[in-house]
Design a protein around this motif. Structure first.
Motif, mmCIF file in Angstrom:
data_model
loop_
_atom_site.group_PDB
_atom_site.id
_atom_site.type_symbol
_atom_site.label_atom_id
_atom_site.label_comp_id
_atom_site.label_asym_id
_atom_site.label_seq_id
_atom_site.Cartn_x
_atom_site.Cartn_y
_atom_site.Cartn_z
ATOM 1 N N HIS A 65 0.802 -1.217 0.000
ATOM 2 C CA HIS A 65 0.000 0.000 0.000
ATOM 3 C C HIS A 65 0.841 1.277 0.000
ATOM 4 O O HIS A 65 0.270 2.363 0.148
ATOM 5 C CB HIS A 65 -0.918 0.033 1.230
ATOM 6 N N LEU A 66 2.153 1.157 -0.143
ATOM 7 C CA LEU A 66 3.002 2.336 0.005
ATOM 8 C C LEU A 66 2.619 3.475 -0.934
ATOM 9 O O LEU A 66 2.505 4.632 -0.487
ATOM 10 C CB LEU A 66 4.472 1.949 -0.188
ATOM 11 N N PRO A 67 2.389 3.229 -2.231
ATOM 12 C CA PRO A 67 2.001 4.363 -3.098
ATOM 13 C C PRO A 67 0.707 5.031 -2.645
ATOM 14 O O PRO A 67 0.609 6.266 -2.628
ATOM 15 C CB PRO A 67 1.840 3.704 -4.476
ATOM 16 N N ALA A 68 -0.279 4.237 -2.245
ATOM 17 C CA ALA A 68 -1.561 4.809 -1.823
ATOM 18 C C ALA A 68 -1.436 5.557 -0.503
ATOM 19 O O ALA A 68 -2.043 6.623 -0.327
ATOM 20 C CB ALA A 68 -2.608 3.701 -1.700
ATOM 21 N N SER A 71 9.390 -2.707 -18.159
ATOM 22 C CA SER A 71 9.259 -1.985 -19.429
ATOM 23 C C SER A 71 7.926 -1.261 -19.579
ATOM 24 O O SER A 71 7.848 -0.237 -20.263
ATOM 25 C CB SER A 71 9.441 -2.958 -20.606
ATOM 26 N N THR A 72 6.884 -1.757 -18.920
ATOM 27 C CA THR A 72 5.573 -1.115 -19.074
ATOM 28 C C THR A 72 5.359 0.020 -18.080
ATOM 29 O O THR A 72 4.480 0.858 -18.287
ATOM 30 C CB THR A 72 4.445 -2.146 -18.886
ATOM 31 N N GLY A 73 6.104 0.013 -16.984
ATOM 32 C CA GLY A 73 5.926 1.054 -15.979
ATOM 33 C C GLY A 73 4.740 0.831 -15.066
ATOM 34 O O GLY A 73 4.380 1.729 -14.290
ATOM 35 N N GLU A 74 4.126 -0.349 -15.132
ATOM 36 C CA GLU A 74 2.987 -0.628 -14.257
ATOM 37 C C GLU A 74 3.420 -0.611 -12.793
ATOM 38 O O GLU A 74 4.499 -1.090 -12.445
ATOM 39 C CB GLU A 74 2.392 -1.996 -14.594
ATOM 40 N N GLN A 75 2.567 -0.063 -11.942
ATOM 41 C CA GLN A 75 2.896 0.056 -10.523
ATOM 42 C C GLN A 75 2.693 -1.250 -9.773
ATOM 43 O O GLN A 75 3.376 -1.504 -8.776
ATOM 44 C CB GLN A 75 2.041 1.151 -9.893
ATOM 45 N N TYR A 76 1.777 -2.098 -10.266
ATOM 46 C CA TYR A 76 1.458 -3.358 -9.600
ATOM 47 C C TYR A 76 1.502 -4.515 -10.592
ATOM 48 O O TYR A 76 1.294 -4.344 -11.796
ATOM 49 C CB TYR A 76 0.065 -3.300 -8.968
ATOM 50 N N ALA A 77 1.749 -5.703 -10.030
ATOM 51 C CA ALA A 77 1.639 -6.916 -10.827
ATOM 52 C C ALA A 77 0.180 -7.193 -11.148
ATOM 53 O O ALA A 77 -0.743 -6.599 -10.569
ATOM 54 C CB ALA A 77 2.236 -8.095 -10.061
ATOM 55 N N GLN A 78 -0.037 -8.098 -12.058
ATOM 56 C CA GLN A 78 -1.389 -8.499 -12.416
ATOM 57 C C GLN A 78 -2.125 -9.022 -11.189
ATOM 58 O O GLN A 78 -1.593 -9.844 -10.438
ATOM 59 C CB GLN A 78 -1.330 -9.602 -13.470
ATOM 60 N N PRO A 79 -3.351 -8.551 -10.924
ATOM 61 C CA PRO A 79 -4.101 -9.061 -9.767
ATOM 62 C C PRO A 79 -4.643 -10.458 -10.038
ATOM 63 O O PRO A 79 -5.293 -10.708 -11.056
ATOM 64 C CB PRO A 79 -5.224 -8.042 -9.598
#
Length: 589
Positions: free
Chosen positions: A58-61, A441-449
């Motif tokens: 939850h660090l970003p949130a 490479s995609t810059g996604e903040q989270y892995a696939q849920p």
């Protein structure tokens, strides 16, 4: 006892177990915690910086929601840690973690003995709206005080000289919970019960309570804090199993739940592991009006709600003989059930902390088979969570709709990529490895849920209760309790009644620091053992909802429902108004 009578050997065992559970008479008797020298303090902080900065889901949130950075706060604390006293250091570290408002992510200090809870021998609860709360004593322990006017039903006016509403508000600022109502609920509970593993002991060794007697007089009474060790039930999740990595629980709240049981139902606490009468297999379950059931105290209000049993004696309702006693169950630490009337039943889900989710579902199915079929109230108030599998698989017992479980994801960082790529974590984290690597490479903040509970498991038994169902939650319903409530709403199982604004908002799978250390073993980021037994619990995989709430996080938000404010009669007469409210919803469904 006459000369021909022999003592009940169980009584001696109960007395012995209770004596062992009371670990210290007062807070002053608690041994001092181990001292941490300067190097050990720096080691603790360096480990916490690594784990929170690289693994905390939850660090970003949290950074966005509270405009603060806990990792930077730990770095700054490191600069002055050596110069602080032990008390100052532990208080500063606890404050940083508490500021996350996340009951999953807590500092575990070097207490002298684990598993201790500081207690006062009574319970205070609130009724009315958040804007105009009223505070009552609802339970008093058997040896609470010599003041005969201090009894259930009295109004609490002040706490250590501070008006009670203000005292709760002040203490709420030190509590976890993403919403004000959640923090107030936790603060009210911690006025009389505090788990010492996850926070400092009370500053005061005793409290002075000002109250109004039943006759209208104002009086004061002093209570000393006592320390107890309530332990864990024999049915709880074993720490060295795969299921232990599928836990979503507030560990402090679960310790408090057990301490309440020890305080207000000590005989039940002491005998919880004794064998119960053989359970009726689900396929042969008798209807509730066909056979009598002996009363049991397993469903008294040990999590902070009023004793439902007081308002439901066996008798005649609507011209029909109805046995409303609690049904015996071998899982009395987890479940309770009884008929409310000839048509409706009540199922109490105290906790999901069970090591065997199949046995949990078997017993729930059996209890549901013994209830009237016109509708059931499923009460999860105060449920601190537990095994994710148990919570999400239980939903299918109440609906014909296919159940879709919630989903979990890891924050995409070098540390989580390292963990997921490790062959030692293949069974646990391999499913997230691909999307974590792609995030570079995609810059996604989270892995696939992805779900922790296999969707097929959520639908492998089918519906067990034929009638409609309504669930009840409150701000102390947390973690796997949140997941159950989310599944209840998102899979259209039935109405959800929310005492307060919503559930507690615990949206994550929680690991201990030792589990994190095991996951990093053999990698270049392996963590050393912690000094003096210090530790950490951390939210590793965050939860997002599925179905109707697809993509919405649970953390801090919780799950809302039909609003309800507790009444004085609810607290003192077994939730009579709340139950009537729920029965109205059932009849209209």
């Amino acid at each position: 006892m006459t000369g021909s009578e022999s003592p009940d050997p169980r009584d001696a065992r109960v007395r012995r177990l209770l004596a062992e559970a009371v670990t210290a008479t007062t807070l002053a008797d608690v041994p001092a915690a181990a001292h941490l020298d300067g190097g050990e303090r720096l080691q603790v902080l360096d480990t916490f910086v690594t784990v929170l900065g690289g693994l905390y889901s939850h660090l970003p949130a949290k950074r966005a929601a509270y405009a603060s950075d806990p990792v930077q706060a730990l770095v700054l604390l490191r600069r002055r840690a050596v110069d602080l006293t032990d008390a100052e250091f532990h208080l500063a570290l606890t404050g940083i973690l508490t500021g996350l408002r996340d009951a999953h992510t807590r500092y575990v200090g070097p207490v002298a003995a684990r598993g201790q809870v500081a207690t006062l021998p009574f319970l205070v609860e609130a009724h009315g709206s958040d804007r105009d709360p009223h505070f009552l004593v609802t339970k008093v322990g058997p040896r609470a005080t010599t003041d005969r006017s201090f009894v259930p039903g009295i109004d609490v006016l002040a706490w250590n000289g501070v008006p009670i509403a203000r005292a709760v508000e002040v203490h709420a600022d030190r509590e976890t919970g993403g919403r004000p109502d959640a923090r107030r609920s936790r603060a009210l509970e911690s006025l009389t019960f505090r788990a010492l593993d996850y926070g400092p002991p009370p500053d005061e060794h005793w409290v002075v309570v000002e109250y109004r007697t039943r006759r209208g007089a104002t009086r004061e009474t002093r209570f000393d804090w006592t320390v107890v060790a309530p332990g864990r039930a024999g049915t709880a999740v074993a720490r060295a199993t795969r299921a232990a990595l599928k836990i979503a629980v507030d560990p402090a709240a679960d310790a408090v739940r057990r301490a309440k049981k020890l305080t207000f139902a000590p005989e039940l606490w002491a005998t919880e592991d004794e064998p119960e009468p053989p359970a009726t297999p689900p396929a042969q379950a008798a209807r509730p009006l066909d056979v009598p059931h002996r009363a049991t105290r397993s469903a008294t209000a040990l999590t902070g709600v009023a004793d439902e049993g007081r308002a439901a004696p066996s008798g005649r309702r609507n011209g029909t003989d109805v046995d409303t006693a609690w049904i015996p169950t071998p899982l009395q630490d987890l479940l309770a059930a009884r008929a409310l009337d000839a048509e409706h039943g009540l199922l109490r889900l105290w906790s999901f902390d069970v090591g065997d989710d199949a046995a949990y579902l078997d017993e729930m199915t059996r209890l549901l088979g013994l209830l009237p079929t016109g509708g059931v109230v499923v009460d999860l108030r105060g449920n601190p969570g537990g095994l994710v599998w148990a919570a999400e698989r239980a939903l299918q017992l109440f609906t014909d709709h296919p159940v879709v479980p919630t989903r979990f994801s890891l924050v995409a960082t070098p540390l989580t990529r390292l963990m997921a790529a490790s062959p030692f974590n293949r069974l646990e984290l391999e499913a997230w490895n691909g999307s974590l690597q792609d995030a570079v490479s995609t810059g996604e903040q989270y892995a696939q849920p992805l779900p922790l509970t296999e969707p097929a498991w959520c639908n492998d038994r089918g519906r067990a209760y034929p009638g409609p169902a309504v669930a009840v939650v409150d701000p102390t319903t947390y973690s796997s309790g949140d997941l159950f409530a989310a599944g209840w709403v998102d899979n259209d199982v039935g109405p959800l009644v929310a005492v307060g604004q919503a559930t507690g908002g615990g949206g994550a799978n929680v690991w201990t620091l030792s589990q994190v250390r095991d996951a990093l073993a053999g990698t270049e980021r392996a963590l050393p053992p912690m000094p003096a037994g210090t530790s950490l619990t951390v939210a590793v995989r965050r939860t997002i909802r599925s179905g109707r709430g697809d993509g919405i996080p649970i953390e801090d938000l919780g799950i809302g429902g039909v609003p309800y404010d507790m009444t004085r009669d609810d607290l003192l007469q077994g939730n009579v108004d709340l139950q009537a409210f729920c029965l109205g919803l059932l009849r209209g469904s």
